[in-house]
Design an enzyme around this catalytic site. Structure first.
Site, PDB file in Angstrom:
ATOM      1  N   GLY B  43       0.835  -1.204   0.000  1.00  0.00           N
ATOM      2  CA  GLY B  43       0.000   0.000   0.000  1.00  0.00           C
ATOM      3  C   GLY B  43       0.863   1.246   0.000  1.00  0.00           C
ATOM      4  N   LEU B  44       0.309   2.353   0.482  1.00  0.00           N
ATOM      5  CA  LEU B  44       1.074   3.600   0.427  1.00  0.00           C
ATOM      6  C   LEU B  44       2.371   3.486   1.203  1.00  0.00           C
ATOM      7  CD1 LEU B  44      -1.695   6.307   0.619  1.00  0.00           C
ATOM      8  CD2 LEU B  44      -0.260   5.701  -1.319  1.00  0.00           C
ATOM      9  N   ALA B  45       2.330   2.893   2.389  1.00  0.00           N
ATOM     10  CA  ALA B  45       3.552   2.791   3.187  1.00  0.00           C
ATOM     11  C   ALA B  45       4.497   1.752   2.594  1.00  0.00           C
ATOM     12  CB  ALA B  45       3.207   2.448   4.635  1.00  0.00           C
ATOM     13  N   HIS B 267     -15.797   5.892  11.579  1.00  0.00           N
ATOM     14  CA  HIS B 267     -15.955   7.006  10.651  1.00  0.00           C
ATOM     15  C   HIS B 267     -17.422   7.408  10.565  1.00  0.00           C
ATOM     16  CE1 HIS B 267     -15.712   9.443   7.092  1.00  0.00           C
ATOM     17  NE2 HIS B 267     -14.408   9.283   7.035  1.00  0.00           N
ATOM     18  N   SER B 285     -16.719   9.706   1.630  1.00  0.00           N
ATOM     19  CA  SER B 285     -15.593  10.522   2.083  1.00  0.00           C
ATOM     20  C   SER B 285     -15.971  11.675   3.009  1.00  0.00           C
ATOM     21  CB  SER B 285     -14.893  11.117   0.870  1.00  0.00           C
ATOM     22  OG  SER B 285     -14.006  12.133   1.281  1.00  0.00           O
ATOM     23  N   ARG B 338     -13.709  13.220  13.393  1.00  0.00           N
ATOM     24  CA  ARG B 338     -14.532  12.041  13.148  1.00  0.00           C
ATOM     25  C   ARG B 338     -15.130  11.441  14.412  1.00  0.00           C
ATOM     26  NH1 ARG B 338     -10.617   9.319   8.500  1.00  0.00           N
ATOM     27  NH2 ARG B 338     -11.199  10.849   6.925  1.00  0.00           N
ATOM     28  N   GLU B 454      -0.420   2.324   8.563  1.00  0.00           N
ATOM     29  CA  GLU B 454      -1.461   2.018   9.547  1.00  0.00           C
ATOM     30  C   GLU B 454      -1.033   0.885  10.481  1.00  0.00           C
ATOM     31  OE1 GLU B 454      -5.331   1.330   7.808  1.00  0.00           O
ATOM     32  OE2 GLU B 454      -6.291   0.998   9.743  1.00  0.00           O
ATOM     33  N   ARG B 464      -7.561   9.788  14.428  1.00  0.00           N
ATOM     34  CA  ARG B 464      -6.844  10.302  13.274  1.00  0.00           C
ATOM     35  C   ARG B 464      -7.699  11.345  12.557  1.00  0.00           C
ATOM     36  NH1 ARG B 464      -7.079   9.442   8.102  1.00  0.00           N
ATOM     37  NH2 ARG B 464      -8.244   7.484   8.140  1.00  0.00           N
TER      38      ARG B 464
END
Lengths: 255, 671
Positions: B43-45, B267, B285, B338, B454, B464
């Site tokens: 993923g992104l990380a 969320h 979103s 959130r 994460e 977060r």
């Protein structure tokens, strides 16, 4: 809606592995709610099969919100089924009627061999990307400021539209030639439209097309089925742009 | 407590990262070629770490369970990515992003890490633009921004509602380049099932080829776990179906402390559940709260009329609507963080004002924004006195340009048109702030084992903020790990390749084989999902949005009970040496059944309310903040890091005290 659920007959492609022959097998599911997604209906079937000690139907899926590109079912002769602008996981049972017979097959293309049942190997797409689907910039954090280079909104928007491709392979599955031109052209277009990608645009298009051919995808005869079935609405214009880029590069590239 | 040395560099906060980078050890380019690094997750990380490490010269092996690294669940992130660029000239700065993030996390994050995150945030945007990520732009060609919850500036960069997709495809393209060069060996459809430790250091993993079932040994000089969060412990969440805790949990059982497992983000804006067959929940979103106003009817009779289908939400006048976030939090309105927004929705629904059949839904209404944008657009287009119909039409066009894909997604799922009638939304499990404990260098308590994105606990405290997950994933992978891992690997330049014939590898492989064999040969009567759903129900009912000592104590016992039943009665069809998704699920659920118990234990021990962790026993009882969550800094101003000791109930608590030198600790107020 509290009405009675649907009863359906499913004809599903079963194939135990890449080397075994496959066949269509009939299953029945009952009391399917119209609010279910197609894959939730498949979950119901698999839960039934597991409870009888049978092998559940293997299918690819992950995010179940239409963005990862993993799900890939050919339903009643259409990639991702009868709805438009959706992946299989976003297809809902309200598109079907009580008593329907539904045909469920894997993507079929020489470049996408079956792994099991409805699961196919799409790593050919990755190899095409490895051949040039990038801008050659290292991670440094010392690239120029993001706003140093204004990009006309129209170009940025068009690049974005091309970049929304999820790499699911519906375009290949639906194409009579099993061509990957829509997929490849989406990436070629995205990067050709942006100044950051222009520098290596020529090598990119040549290398990606070369890899696409090596993988055994067919050519494009501009039928346009891919654009119709694409869950993200990737436009056929991208193929025209790629052809243009390819022609330019073939004539003028150094290699 | 020497094991919990966070290794925070000395000096003023704004200089810590620079000084640290200047002092740490480097590995010269020729030696990097002799060093192998395993990255679990793409993923992104993981993707950004794998690409960056390979660019630097390390030999990287990257593993993902999906059929391509491009499908990691970061792809589903919608709204945006924060960066302190201050392009809007609205007073943003590194300090403000740092402050917002620490405050947003309810003062349960580590200052030094958060400051570094804010510091490198601007570089992320530069890097992504250079890679060809098509962020949204204004007509002048410059980058556009929007606002997210819990902040008073516009610092969120976005690409419609597909920001995660575009950033991940950027990282994937950087990976592709290195895969093409042979610097990353990519293992698609492989799952890490054990961490291998040799002489106290992480030296490899055991992975299963998910197509053939082959169990493989892979060695390396360091292992990076970027395997995402564990929200699927709730069964229903916005996570992908395959998202799991296994890699992190295996590391935990081998000695990595697990920090703050109870910090979960619920969320506020997800599509409500519609039936028992449901397999996952879909996020809408947070960016929608820029333009959407959240409300329920003021009067119970209207609620009942709507539920009975006798009234439509559009029939209610402004006076008949309770815009409860605007009412309770005038300063932040619909853009409260959130955790606050979720609890407020729950409060209204618990009071009986939920607007759908299940009583668990509130409205997210775009009609005001549609009219506002429509008027603006008409003015720009020079249209004088446009009709309401025309204004609506123009406004809907603007909304479509901003959120088109989200509206389409909503319509496909619910069969309702959100341009014409308000969306119905309800909170759902989305993100887990807890994760493997890491020091400033992102190393876990196992030397050579790192955790990024994460999967670690580090930057978000107890809650977060929106658009910060993408920032953290890419910060860890592009800009932090590539430096800090070198500091550790500098000692390994003479080690040479790690042999996979070492007894530690043999033993780890056998553990995996035995575990899988046991699952396959169990031949019970119930499916894996049966147990997963039961676990999820206990988690949601007793360890969800509101928690209390009694419920948590019951949850601990019930989860243990479900776990015992699982091992007695689970049925896993098929064989080990073939493509077997049920077997994959079984292994993941087995780990969730242990994590779930530790999660509840952590929630029980933390007798305060902070961020996403809300204890009913800890609430403000009077004053302006009456009814709001009450934090307890005297007793709980620490990171709870759990050490594995056998059963989850035996886990031992270690505390890392949180020191706030740059931000004054005070009650979080969004009023």
């Amino acid at each position: 809606m509290a009405g009675k659920g649907m009863n359906l007959t499913l004809k599903i492609w079963r194939q135990s592995d890449a080397n075994s022959p496959g066949k269509m097998v009939d299953y029945k599911v009952t009391d399917i709610s119209e609010h279910m997604s197609f894959l939730e209906m498949m979950d119901v079937l698999n839960e039934q099969l597991v409870s009888k000690g049978e092998d559940p139907v293997a299918f690819d899926h992950d995010c179940r919100e239409g963005i990862c590109g993993m799900c890939s079912m050919y339903i009643n002769g259409e990639a991702h089924g009868p709805d438009r602008g959706v992946t299989t996981c976003q297809l809902h049972m309200r598109m079907f009627n009580d008593g329907d017979t539904i045909y469920i097959e894997p993507w079929r293309a020489a470049a996408f061999p079956v792994i099991k049942d409805l699961v196919v190997d799409r790593t050919a797409f990755d190899r095409i990307m490895n051949a040039g689907g990038f801008v050659s910039v290292n991670t440094s954090g010392n690239t120029q400021d993001a706003n140093a280079l204004p990009i006309p909104k129209a170009d940025a928007d068009e690049a974005f539209d091309a970049a929304t491709c999820i790499g699911c392979g519906a375009c290949v599955a639906t194409c009579k030639n099993a061509s990957a031109m829509l997929f490849v052209s989406a990436k070629v277009s995205q990067l050709a439209l942006l100044p950051q990608g222009k520098v290596e645009a020529k090598e990119r298009v040549l290398n990606m097309v070369d890899q696409m051919d090596k993988e055994g995808f067919g050519n494009c005869t501009v039928t346009g089925a891919c654009e119709v079935e694409c869950p993200k609405g990737i436009s056929l214009t991208n193929i025209a742009r790629m052809n243009q880029e390819f022609l330019k590069a073939s004539i003028t590239a150094d290699k | 407590m020497s094991q919990l040395d966070a290794k925070i560099p000395e000096g003023p906060i704004k200089d810590k990262w620079t000084n640290h980078k200047n002092k740490i050890n480097l590995v010269n380019p020729a030696n990097k070629r002799l060093i192998d690094v395993i990255v679990v997750g793409s993923g992104l990380a993981g993707g950004s770490a794998a690409a960056s490490l390979a660019e630097m010269g390390y030999n990287v092996k990257c593993f993902c369970f999906q059929d391509s690294p491009r499908r990691a669940h970061s792809i589903a992130a919608q709204g945006g990515i924060n960066a302190a660029k201050n392009y809007q000239n609205d007073g943003d700065s590194t300090y403000r992003l740092f402050y917002d993030t620490v405050k947003g996390g309810d003062y349960r994050g580590r200052e030094a890490n958060v400051y570094r995150l804010a510091e490198v945030s601007a570089n992320i945007i530069d890097q992504c633009v250079a890679q060809g990520v098509p962020f949204a732009r204004e007509y002048g060609g410059l980058l556009d921004n929007r606002s997210f919850g819990g902040v008073l500036v516009s610092r969120t960069f976005y690409a419609k509602g597909q920001t995660g997709q575009q950033l991940l495809l950027g990282a994937y393209s950087a990976m592709s380049r290195q895969i093409g060069k042979g610097k990353i060996q990519m293992f698609n459809r492989h799952e890490m099932l054990e961490l291998v430790i040799v002489d106290g250091k992480a030296r490899g993993i055991i992975a299963r080829n998910l197509i053939t079932g082959e169990i493989q040994r892979h060695s390396a000089h360091a292992v990076v776990l970027a395997s995402g969060g564990y929200g699927n412990v709730f069964f229903l969440s916005t996570n992908a179906m395959g998202s799991n805790v296994t890699a992190a949990w295996r590391a935990h059982k081998k000695g990595a402390f697990f920090a703050n497992p109870c910090y979960t983000q619920i969320h506020p804006t997800c599509i409500p559940r519609s039936g028992d067959y449901q397999s996952k929940l879909t996020l809408m979103s947070e960016s929608l709260r820029n333009d959407g106003r959240i409300w329920v009817p003021k009067k119970m009779e209207d609620v009942e009329a709507i539920r009975a289908g006798k009234k439509k939400p559009t029939d209610l006048s402004e006076e008949e609507r309770d815009y409860y976030l605007e009412r309770r939090y005038p300063a932040f309105g619909n853009l409260v963080p959130r955790d606050v927004a979720s609890r407020a929705a729950k409060e209204r629904c618990d009071a009986g004002f939920g607007v759908n059949a299940t009583g668990e839904a509130v409205y997210l209404d775009f009609s005001s924004a549609i009219m506002r944008y429509g008027k603006e657009k008409a003015t720009v287009m020079g249209e004088k006195n446009p009709s309401d119909q025309r204004v609506k039409e123009l406004g809907e066009g603007v909304i479509e340009a901003k959120y088109g894909n989200l509206f389409q997604m909503y319509q496909k799922i619910t069969d309702d048109n959100p341009y014409k009638t308000p969306m119905m939304i309800y909170p759902a499990v989305h993100y887990t702030m807890g994760g493997l404990w890491v020091d400033y260098n992102l190393m876990t308590t196992i030397p050579g084992c790192y955790a990024a994105g994460e999967a670690n606990f580090s930057d978000h405290g107890a809650n977060r903020l929106g658009a910060s997950a993408l920032m953290q994933g890419l910060a860890d992978g592009y800009f932090v790990l590539p430096y800090t891992i070198g500091d550790y690997l500098a000692d390994d330049i003479r080690t040479g390749p790690i042999s996979t014939d070492l007894p530690e590898f043999v033993e780890a492989e056998k553990t995996v084989q035995d575990r899988l064999n046991a699952l396959i040969n169990n031949k019970g009567t119930k499916s894996v999902d049966h147990f997963h759903k039961r676990l999820g129900k206990v988690m949601w009912d007793k360890v969800g949005m509101a928690r209390n000592a009694q419920g948590l104590t019951e949850a601990i016992a019930e989860i243990k009970q479900i776990r015992e039943e699982f091992y007695k009665d689970v049925f896993v069809p098929g064989s080990m040496d073939s493509f077997n998704p049920e077997l994959e699920k079984a292994g993941r659920v087995a780990d969730f059944l242990e994590l779930g118990e530790l999660f509840a234990k952590d929630a029980l021990h933390r007798n305060e309310s902070c961020g996403g962790h809300y204890r009913e026993e800890s609430v403000e009882e009077s004053g302006e903040q009456k009814g709001e969550a009450k934090r307890d800094d005297v007793n709980f101003k620490y990171v709870a890091a759990w050490e594995h000791k056998g059963e989850p109930s035996d886990a031992v608590l270690h505390k890392e005290d949180l020191v706030f030198e740059n931000i004054e600790l005070k009650q979080r107020s969004y009023k």
